[in-house]
Scaffold this active site. Structure first.
Site, PDB file in Angstrom:
ATOM      1  N   TYR A  26      52.154   8.264 108.442  1.00  0.00           N
ATOM      2  CA  TYR A  26      51.654   9.606 108.751  1.00  0.00           C
ATOM      3  C   TYR A  26      51.798  10.529 107.546  1.00  0.00           C
ATOM      4  O   TYR A  26      50.837  11.208 107.146  1.00  0.00           O
ATOM      5  CB  TYR A  26      52.389  10.198 109.949  1.00  0.00           C
ATOM      6  CG  TYR A  26      51.951  11.610 110.248  1.00  0.00           C
ATOM      7  CD1 TYR A  26      50.729  11.856 110.866  1.00  0.00           C
ATOM      8  CD2 TYR A  26      52.736  12.701 109.872  1.00  0.00           C
ATOM      9  CE1 TYR A  26      50.301  13.150 111.113  1.00  0.00           C
ATOM     10  CE2 TYR A  26      52.315  13.999 110.117  1.00  0.00           C
ATOM     11  CZ  TYR A  26      51.101  14.213 110.735  1.00  0.00           C
ATOM     12  OH  TYR A  26      50.677  15.511 110.958  1.00  0.00           O
ATOM     13  N   LYS A  50      48.691  12.295 105.262  1.00  0.00           N
ATOM     14  CA  LYS A  50      48.482  13.723 105.065  1.00  0.00           C
ATOM     15  C   LYS A  50      48.521  14.109 103.588  1.00  0.00           C
ATOM     16  O   LYS A  50      47.864  15.071 103.167  1.00  0.00           O
ATOM     17  CB  LYS A  50      49.507  14.518 105.869  1.00  0.00           C
ATOM     18  CG  LYS A  50      49.292  14.399 107.375  1.00  0.00           C
ATOM     19  CD  LYS A  50      47.877  14.795 107.770  1.00  0.00           C
ATOM     20  CE  LYS A  50      47.609  14.661 109.240  1.00  0.00           C
ATOM     21  NZ  LYS A  50      46.213  15.063 109.605  1.00  0.00           N
TER      22      LYS A  50
END
Length: 258
Positions: free
Chosen positions: A154, A158
């Site tokens: 994750y 990002k």
């Protein structure tokens, strides 16, 4: 009668996507709403059309599937829709050590958080450049500023979104098109529960409201900012990531992920 502008929003059935949809409907944009949950999308369509007298198009789609973004683009072509605004909001996380993670879930995260976002940008950006106008908002995160133990994929996704969006923003300068990487901090969207962070995590104890964050993202997009940070925590993380050793930032992130 003046024709409405059009905005396409992914992940529109809840959280920030829902708030972006409400905000843009209020601004009299026609909407193309994309998410997996068709029932929620149609309920939102009925609500927004009745309240704001706009047209809402619904396309139920799982962006984790290969080339799903192309299906979204084809839908807009079939309906002769040319979005003035693209909000790549769809995304999710997962809290666990990578060695113990479910591979399919990690793979799907990359497909949604990175590949679909990149592919949608690749589809709509040339159209916007040809018209000489358009705005793209790509959802990054405070997670973009350091590595994230227990949420490795994750955080990495990002960081990709931030770097990719900044680069493309520079490429399109002078075309009338802007690309914004929006980096909010913890937001009350249900993300923590979906990512298995709702038990013991320190990250979401003082989360901002989704409505507040969506408004900030909208303003950043309309101003054409290449990167925008929301909240004191995000700004502190951005500065801190440049000043402290990466070994320190990793440990801090692990503690916050808790």
């Amino acid at each position: 009668m003046k024709k409405h502008k059009t905005a396409l929003i992914t992940g529109a059935s809840g959280g920030l996507g829902l708030e972006f949809a409400k905000l843009l409907a209020k601004k009299k944009y026609d909407l193309v709403l994309v998410a997996r949950n068709e029932g929620k999308l149609y309920a939102l369509k009925n609500e927004l059309e009745e309240q704001y007298h706009i047209t809402v198009y619904v396309f139920a789609c799982d962006l984790s599937k290969k080339d799903a973004a192309l299906n979204v683009f084809d839908y807009t072509l079939e309906h002769k829709l040319t979005p003035d605004v693209l909000i790549n909001n769809a995304g999710f996380g997962d809290k666990c050590d990578f060695a113990e993670s479910d591979w399919e879930k990690q793979y799907n995260m990359v497909q949604v958080n990175i590949t679909a976002l990149m592919q949608l940008t690749h589809c709509f950006l040339p159209v916007m450049i040809d018209r000489g106008r358009g705005k793209i908002l790509n959802m990054s995160s405070v997670a973009a500023f350091c590595a994230g133990p227990e949420m490795s994929v994750y955080y990495a996704s990002k960081e990709f979104v931030r770097s990719f969006s900044e680069a493309v923003a520079e490429e399109v300068k002078g075309t009338g098109v802007t690309v914004t990487a929006f980096c909010p901090g913890p937001t009350a969207t249900g993300f923590d529960k979906a990512a298995d962070m709702d038990k013991g995590s320190n990250m979401f104890r003082h989360a901002a409201s989704a409505e507040e964050v969506a408004k900030a993202g909208y303003i950043a997009m309309m101003r054409g900012q290449a990167v925008s940070y929301h909240g004191a925590f995000t700004k502190t993380m951005n500065i801190g990531s440049r000043l402290v050793p990466r070994s320190v930032s990793r440990k801090f992130a692990r503690k916050m992920n808790g």
